[in-house]
Write a protein that holds these residues in place. Structure first.
Motif, short mmCIF file in Angstrom:
data_model
loop_
_atom_site.label_atom_id
_atom_site.label_comp_id
_atom_site.label_asym_id
_atom_site.label_seq_id
_atom_site.Cartn_x
_atom_site.Cartn_y
_atom_site.Cartn_z
N VAL A 85 0.82 -1.22 0.00
CA VAL A 85 0.00 0.00 0.00
C VAL A 85 0.86 1.27 0.00
CG1 VAL A 85 -1.91 -1.16 1.16
CG2 VAL A 85 -0.24 0.10 2.53
N LEU A 86 2.16 1.12 0.18
CA LEU A 86 3.06 2.28 0.19
C LEU A 86 3.23 2.84 -1.22
CD1 LEU A 86 5.85 0.97 2.58
CD2 LEU A 86 4.18 2.77 3.08
N PRO A 87 3.66 4.11 -1.33
CA PRO A 87 3.96 4.67 -2.65
C PRO A 87 5.05 3.86 -3.36
CG PRO A 87 3.88 6.40 -0.98
CD PRO A 87 3.81 5.09 -0.25
N ALA A 88 5.01 3.88 -4.67
CA ALA A 88 5.92 3.08 -5.50
C ALA A 88 7.39 3.30 -5.14
CB ALA A 88 5.69 3.38 -6.97
N ASP A 89 7.80 4.54 -4.91
CA ASP A 89 9.23 4.81 -4.64
C ASP A 89 9.69 4.15 -3.34
OD1 ASP A 89 9.25 6.17 -7.00
OD2 ASP A 89 9.78 8.12 -6.14
N TYR A 90 8.80 4.04 -2.36
CA TYR A 90 9.17 3.35 -1.12
C TYR A 90 9.37 1.86 -1.39
CZ TYR A 90 8.33 7.40 1.83
OH TYR A 90 8.43 8.63 2.44
N LEU A 91 8.48 1.27 -2.19
CA LEU A 91 8.64 -0.15 -2.53
C LEU A 91 9.95 -0.37 -3.27
CD1 LEU A 91 5.05 -1.19 -3.68
CD2 LEU A 91 6.08 -1.35 -1.41
N LEU A 92 10.23 0.51 -4.22
CA LEU A 92 11.48 0.38 -4.98
C LEU A 92 12.69 0.60 -4.07
CD1 LEU A 92 10.44 2.21 -8.27
CD2 LEU A 92 10.55 -0.26 -7.85
N GLY A 93 12.58 1.53 -3.12
CA GLY A 93 13.67 1.74 -2.17
C GLY A 93 13.94 0.49 -1.33
N ILE A 94 12.87 -0.16 -0.89
CA ILE A 94 13.02 -1.41 -0.13
C ILE A 94 13.68 -2.47 -1.01
CG2 ILE A 94 11.76 -3.32 0.95
CD1 ILE A 94 9.64 -1.17 1.80
N TYR A 95 13.19 -2.59 -2.23
CA TYR A 95 13.71 -3.60 -3.16
C TYR A 95 15.22 -3.41 -3.36
CZ TYR A 95 14.38 -6.16 -7.53
OH TYR A 95 14.83 -7.03 -8.50
N PHE A 96 15.64 -2.19 -3.66
CA PHE A 96 17.06 -1.94 -3.93
C PHE A 96 17.92 -1.93 -2.65
CE2 PHE A 96 15.27 -0.32 -7.95
CZ PHE A 96 16.02 -1.09 -8.82
N ALA A 97 17.29 -1.84 -1.48
CA ALA A 97 18.03 -1.94 -0.22
C ALA A 97 18.34 -3.38 0.13
CB ALA A 97 17.23 -1.29 0.91
N LEU A 98 17.58 -4.30 -0.45
CA LEU A 98 17.80 -5.73 -0.17
C LEU A 98 19.01 -6.26 -0.92
CD1 LEU A 98 14.12 -7.01 -0.44
CD2 LEU A 98 15.53 -6.95 1.63
N PRO A 99 19.71 -7.24 -0.36
CA PRO A 99 20.76 -7.91 -1.13
C PRO A 99 20.13 -8.55 -2.37
CG PRO A 99 20.77 -8.61 1.18
CD PRO A 99 19.54 -7.79 0.99
N ALA A 100 20.87 -8.62 -3.46
CA ALA A 100 20.33 -9.15 -4.72
C ALA A 100 19.70 -10.53 -4.55
CB ALA A 100 21.43 -9.19 -5.77
N GLU A 101 20.29 -11.36 -3.71
CA GLU A 101 19.77 -12.73 -3.55
C GLU A 101 18.44 -12.77 -2.79
OE1 GLU A 101 22.69 -12.05 -0.15
OE2 GLU A 101 22.68 -11.67 -2.32
N ARG A 102 18.03 -11.66 -2.16
CA ARG A 102 16.76 -11.63 -1.43
C ARG A 102 15.67 -10.87 -2.18
NH1 ARG A 102 15.67 -15.22 0.88
NH2 ARG A 102 14.18 -14.14 2.18
N ARG A 103 15.95 -10.38 -3.37
CA ARG A 103 14.97 -9.58 -4.11
C ARG A 103 13.91 -10.42 -4.82
NH1 ARG A 103 19.20 -5.28 -6.85
NH2 ARG A 103 19.80 -4.28 -4.89
#
Length: 196
Positions: A85-103
């Motif tokens: 339910v968060l704005p798209a940029d927050y979701l993308l921020g979470i995604y890119f904050a994760l290690p690649a193997e956890r995305r």
């Protein structure tokens, strides 16, 4: 917000969330306490201090989500659904904050997948730029451009400006505060965001 500006916003959110997730103690205190804890850590750059010190409640939730999603836990699906339910940029921020193997867990959720297909161009470049800024040694700069006492005075002034911008106690004089205000206004003017 233009594509380049949005890419930097996503990159800054990702860096903020990742930094806070690696130190869970930063998720809980008030903004002033959080900033003080980061300022006490000599390994953090002024950029990282600003990113962490300026975090709001939504940022803290996102950083806590990064910390949870980094674990190999079966409970990721409800977390991803809740965050959707968060704005798209927050979701993308979470995604890119994760290690690649956890995305991958994000890529399988329909809402997240929708936003991941619309990632602004240049996020990776923006992340690299922020990393370079954070890794530059600000301690060396004053000595490269100023001499002795001037370098020490400059360092004290920049520390005061940083503390003031985070709402922390500082030792800036009225004149130095006026200079800081003028500098902030000049930066806002250059960026096209007048503070009128």
């Amino acid at each position: 917000m233009g594509t380049g500006e949005r890419a930097f916003n996503v990159a800054a959110l990702a860096r903020r969330f990742a930094l806070m997730a690696e130190r869970p103690a930063l998720l809980y205190p008030e903004p002033g306490q959080r900033a003080e804890r980061v300022l006490a850590d000599d390994t953090k750059s002024p950029l990282d201090v600003m990113l962490i010190g300026g975090a709001d409640e939504a940022d803290r939730i996102c950083a806590a989500a990064v910390a949870a999603l980094k674990q190999d836990a079966p409970g990721a699906k409800p977390v991803l659904s809740l965050l959707s339910v968060l704005p798209a940029d927050y979701l993308l921020g979470i995604y890119f904050a994760l290690p690649a193997e956890r995305r991958g867990q994000c890529e399988t959720d329909p809402v997240w997948a929708y936003h991941l297909r619309r990632v602004p161009e240049g996020v990776a470049d923006a992340q690299g730029c922020l990393r370079e800024l954070a890794e530059a040694d600000p301690a060396e700069l004053p000595e490269q451009i100023l001499e002795g006492d001037e370098a020490a005075a400059f360092r004290q002034f920049t520390d005061g400006v940083l503390r003031r911008s985070l709402g922390l106690p500082h030792d800036l004089s009225e004149t130095e505060e006026a200079i800081a205000d003028a500098g902030a206004q000049a930066l806002a003017d250059v960026a096209g965001h007048r503070g009128d």
